[in-house]
Design a protein around this motif. Structure first.
Motif, PDB file in Angstrom:
ATOM      1  N   CYS A 126       0.850  -1.188   0.000  1.00  0.00           N
ATOM      2  CA  CYS A 126       0.000   0.000   0.000  1.00  0.00           C
ATOM      3  C   CYS A 126       0.885   1.236   0.000  1.00  0.00           C
ATOM      4  N   HIS A 130       0.349   4.081   1.240  1.00  0.00           N
ATOM      5  CA  HIS A 130       0.297   4.928   2.436  1.00  0.00           C
ATOM      6  C   HIS A 130       1.266   4.470   3.515  1.00  0.00           C
ATOM      7  N   HIS A 131       1.493   3.160   3.597  1.00  0.00           N
ATOM      8  CA  HIS A 131       2.332   2.646   4.680  1.00  0.00           C
ATOM      9  C   HIS A 131       3.498   1.779   4.182  1.00  0.00           C
ATOM     10  N   CYS A 133      -1.729  -3.291   6.626  1.00  0.00           N
ATOM     11  CA  CYS A 133      -1.650  -2.030   7.378  1.00  0.00           C
ATOM     12  C   CYS A 133      -2.892  -1.852   8.249  1.00  0.00           C
TER      13      CYS A 133
HETATM   14 ZN    ZN Z   1      -1.840   1.222   4.230  1.00  0.00          ZN
END
Ligand code: ZN
Length: 211
Positions: free
Chosen positions: A100, A102-103, A171
């Protein structure tokens, strides 16, 4: 399933000194990360970790260095008998592993891909390879689904494309944001799959195993 890309575990565990791949040059950064999280990068167990992480990241982000045209190569065929080929072509349960954006933590699951040809067809083994090109990047599940559908649309100009993905996001699971078994589903429906409920329903019932 590996579709011709080296297994990262063979690289990481069997051959510490000469892992395959050029590497991404992240060893110093990984060492810094180890210090930031409170580790001693010089202890024995971590000595080769920066190099292993570098090679693992190279593998997990190989999609940035892959080229869809090369993957598809000469596997697109023009068929004269379009009556024979206007039925849905479906590849179900393609495993994928992504990160992902975002993380930079994995999300993974299965993808189902269908299309209705308009003369052009593609070798079936190429569909999982197209999935890999888009999965092995920092991704959003929604965007990955759209990109796979968009790619098949560009390559085949078919009557319709449908892509559904079901994934677990580590996540969310590992940070306790969602229950461990919750799945996220995204879909992209193009052409006949968007315009004709009957076609879409046939696809959905096939991927649920009722068809
Ligand atoms: Zn994430």
């Amino acid at each position: 399933m590996s579709f011709g890309i080296t297994d990262p575990h063979l690289t990481a565990m069997d051959d510490d000194d000469t892992p395959q791949g050029e590497g991404l040059g992240m060893e110093k950064l990984v060492r810094e990360m180890l210090i930031c999280i409170g580790e001693d990068p010089d202890r024995e167990g971590l000595a080769k970790t920066p190099r292993r992480v570098d090679r693992a990241m190279e593998f997990l982000t190989a999609g940035y260095r892959a080229n869809v045209e090369e993957v598809v190569n000469d596997a697109v065929f023009e068929e004269g008998f379009d009556r024979e080929y206007d039925e849905m072509v479906l590849v179900k349960d393609i495993e994928f592993y992504s990160l992902c954006e975002h993380h930079m933590i994995p999300f993974f699951g299965t993808i189902h891909v269908a299309y209705i040809p308009d003369r052009k067809v593609i070798g079936l083994s190429k569909i999982p390879r197209i999935v890999e090109v888009f999965a092995r990047r920092l991704q959003l599940q929604e965007r990955m689904t759209q990109q796979i559908a968009g790619c098949l649309t560009d390559v085949l100009k078919p009557r319709g494309v449908a892509v559904v993905s079901e994934a677990k996001h580590m996540c969310m699971c590992m940070r306790g944001i969602q229950k461990q078994n919750s799945m996220t589903t995204t879909s992209a429906m193009i052409g006949a799959f968007r315009d004709r409920p009957q076609t879409r329903n046939e696809f959905l019932s096939l991927i649920r195993g009722n068809g």
